[in-house]
Design an enzyme around this catalytic site. Structure first.
Site, short mmCIF file in Angstrom:
data_model
loop_
_atom_site.label_atom_id
_atom_site.label_comp_id
_atom_site.label_asym_id
_atom_site.label_seq_id
_atom_site.Cartn_x
_atom_site.Cartn_y
_atom_site.Cartn_z
N THR A 276 0.82 -1.22 0.00
CA THR A 276 0.00 0.00 0.00
C THR A 276 0.86 1.27 0.00
O THR A 276 0.36 2.35 -0.31
CB THR A 276 -0.95 0.05 1.23
OG1 THR A 276 -0.20 -0.26 2.40
CG2 THR A 276 -2.09 -0.94 1.09
N TYR B 111 -8.24 -6.34 13.00
CA TYR B 111 -7.13 -5.37 13.02
C TYR B 111 -6.75 -5.01 14.46
O TYR B 111 -5.59 -5.13 14.87
CB TYR B 111 -7.56 -4.13 12.24
CG TYR B 111 -6.61 -2.97 12.30
CD1 TYR B 111 -5.57 -2.85 11.38
CD2 TYR B 111 -6.76 -1.95 13.25
CE1 TYR B 111 -4.70 -1.77 11.42
CE2 TYR B 111 -5.90 -0.88 13.30
CZ TYR B 111 -4.87 -0.79 12.38
OH TYR B 111 -4.02 0.28 12.43
N LYS C 230 -3.29 -5.98 16.59
CA LYS C 230 -2.44 -4.94 17.17
C LYS C 230 -2.25 -5.19 18.67
O LYS C 230 -1.15 -5.04 19.20
CB LYS C 230 -3.06 -3.55 16.94
CG LYS C 230 -3.00 -3.07 15.49
CD LYS C 230 -1.58 -2.75 15.06
CE LYS C 230 -1.51 -2.16 13.66
NZ LYS C 230 -0.13 -1.97 13.19
N PHE D 258 -21.19 10.63 7.63
CA PHE D 258 -22.00 9.46 7.99
C PHE D 258 -22.65 9.73 9.35
O PHE D 258 -21.96 9.76 10.36
CB PHE D 258 -21.13 8.20 8.05
CG PHE D 258 -20.43 7.88 6.75
CD1 PHE D 258 -21.15 7.78 5.56
CD2 PHE D 258 -19.06 7.69 6.69
CE1 PHE D 258 -20.52 7.49 4.36
CE2 PHE D 258 -18.42 7.40 5.50
CZ PHE D 258 -19.16 7.30 4.32
C1 UD2 Z 1 -9.86 5.16 13.17
C2 UD2 Z 1 -8.67 4.61 12.38
C3 UD2 Z 1 -8.70 3.12 12.37
C4 UD2 Z 1 -8.81 2.55 13.76
C5 UD2 Z 1 -10.03 3.17 14.46
C6 UD2 Z 1 -10.09 2.72 15.91
C7 UD2 Z 1 -8.15 6.26 10.67
C8 UD2 Z 1 -8.21 6.60 9.21
N1 UD2 Z 1 -8.72 5.09 11.01
O1 UD2 Z 1 -11.04 4.83 12.49
O2 UD2 Z 1 -7.49 2.63 11.77
O3 UD2 Z 1 -7.64 2.83 14.47
O4 UD2 Z 1 -9.93 4.59 14.45
O5 UD2 Z 1 -11.21 3.24 16.54
O6 UD2 Z 1 -7.60 6.97 11.47
N2 UD2 Z 1 -16.58 9.65 8.15
C9 UD2 Z 1 -17.49 10.48 7.50
N3 UD2 Z 1 -17.29 10.72 6.17
C10 UD2 Z 1 -16.25 10.18 5.47
C11 UD2 Z 1 -15.34 9.33 6.15
C12 UD2 Z 1 -15.54 9.08 7.51
O7 UD2 Z 1 -18.44 10.98 8.08
O8 UD2 Z 1 -16.15 10.46 4.26
C13 UD2 Z 1 -16.78 9.45 9.61
C14 UD2 Z 1 -16.81 8.01 10.05
O9 UD2 Z 1 -18.07 7.45 9.93
C15 UD2 Z 1 -16.36 8.17 11.51
C16 UD2 Z 1 -15.38 9.35 11.47
O10 UD2 Z 1 -15.67 10.04 10.27
O11 UD2 Z 1 -17.44 8.47 12.33
C17 UD2 Z 1 -13.94 8.96 11.47
O12 UD2 Z 1 -13.76 7.97 10.46
P1 UD2 Z 1 -12.33 7.48 9.99
O13 UD2 Z 1 -12.56 6.40 8.99
O14 UD2 Z 1 -11.48 8.62 9.59
O15 UD2 Z 1 -11.64 6.90 11.30
P2 UD2 Z 1 -12.21 5.89 12.44
O16 UD2 Z 1 -12.27 6.71 13.70
O17 UD2 Z 1 -13.41 5.18 12.01
#
Ligand code: UD2
Length: 317
Positions: free
Chosen positions: A36, A147, A151, A208
């Site tokens: 990646t 995942y 970890k 979302f």
């Molecule tokens: C983060 C980490 C993941 C894991 C997790 C543990 C990142 C990218 N991912 O996931 O690896 O460690 O934490 O809890 O840091 N969202 C939107 N619109 C978008 C994309 C996302 O609303 O276009 C929302 C999503 O639904 C969530 C929030 O943004 O509520 C954060 O999403 P994310 O995918 O950046 O990271 P997360 O916290 O799910």
């Protein structure tokens, strides 16, 4: 100056870590299978005579040991991983191989080669749905993805290596890392990179749910500094630490910060909440401050501005 080997140097966090290590005068070996990671992330590092890149899969024992024979590093920063939580559901075998077997290969090779220190990229994903907030390192860990489970298992494996063989091993539980070079291409990419990409295309960011969920966003430059400290700071002991800011930001607040930076109104599009999402994620930064002397210094406004100025999003075109 130290000789430091970084696994996953072509990735988002890896490439920033390599750049900082080189800037601080260290000699850096990078090992990446480019599954990646992207060589373009290493364009600056590639100019340095103190940077050596080897394309190899860290989970394969024999080649990795051969690299260590040659590099003879004093410290290893192990960042190579399967980085996507959803992908860990789709490809559990690959998750196990890249997020747990590889940790074993690296730790065992480090031990055999007399490497003194190791830094491991763990994740806030080890906490799963645990509350209350802010999360500190004594909270119960209940991973809710393959995942997060891998970890957490890696952290335990490494704690054993530290205890049994005297290596200094630091596990970093990264929270929501953002910054330049974060790949926005998947729907599961970090939300900040997704929002920037949408705004750069002239479309609305997609939220979302109601947007009142919160995250602890930490700038990648700060994360690189935490890695540097863990690998090189004198008198650091083994342990686990959150790498976070301790400040919550809602997605609605994030959109407002972006709008301020752009100097125009931004209206996000709200769609159904994402399945499996946690509502809030907030870390306590105290352990990292006490054990490592690390405090995240970049505010969200500063980090977003840096992203904007570097032009990664195409927003200034
Ligand atoms: C983060 C980490 C993941 C894991 C997790 C543990 C990142 C990218 N991912 O996931 O690896 O460690 O934490 O809890 O840091 N969202 C939107 N619109 C978008 C994309 C996302 O609303 O276009 C929302 C999503 O639904 C969530 C929030 O943004 O509520 C954060 O999403 P994310 O995918 O950046 O990271 P997360 O916290 O799910």
């Amino acid at each position: 100056m130290a000789r430091i080997l970084v696994t996953g140097p072509a990735g988002f966090i890896g490439s920033h870590t390599v750049d900082l290590l080189l800037k601080e005068g260290h000699e850096v070996w990078g090992v990446d299978n480019l599954r990646t990671g992207r060589m373009s992330n290493l364009s600056a590092a590639g100019q340095s005579l103190r940077f050596h890149f080897v394309r190899a899969d860290v989970a394969e024992e024999a080649p990795f040991n051969e690299i260590l024979d040659e590099a003879q590093p004093e410290a290893i920063i192990h960042l190579a991983a399967l980085v996507s939580v959803p992908e860990s559901f789709e490809q559990p075998d690959e998750n196990f191989r890249l997020n747990l077997t590889a940790t074993h290969v690296v730790a065992e090779a480090a031990h055999r080669h007399g490497v003194k220190r190791m830094v491991f990229a763990s994740s806030a994903a080890v906490y799963g749905r645990t509350e209350p907030f802010p999360l500190d390192e004594h909270c119960v860990t209940v991973p809710i993805s393959p995942y997060g489970a891998a970890k957490l298992a890696s952290e335990s494996l490494l704690a054993g290596y530290a205890e049994c063989f005297g290596l200094i091993i630091r596990s970093h539980r990264y929270f929501n890392v953002y910054g330049p070079r974060q790949d926005p291409s998947s729907p599961y990419s970090g939300v900040i990179s997704r929002f920037w990409e949408r705004l750069g295309e002239g479309s609305q960011p997609i939220i979302f749910g109601d947007g009142e969920q919160t995250r602890d966003f930490v700038y990648v430059g700060d994360v690189a500094r935490a890695n540097l400290l863990a690998a090189t700071k004198p008198d650091v002991r083994s342990g686990v630490a959150n790498i976070c800011t301790g400040r919550p930001t809602s997605l609605n607040g994030l959109v407002q910060s972006m709008a301020r930076l752009l100097g125009r109104e931004v209206r996000p599009m709200h769609v159904a909440p994402r399945q499996g999402d946690i509502r809030h994620s907030l870390g306590s930064p105290k352990n990292a401050a006490v054990q490592l002397g690390f405090t995240a210094s970049t505010t969200l406004a500063e980090g977003l501005q840096e992203l904007f100025l570097r032009g990664d999003s195409g927003l200034r075109d």
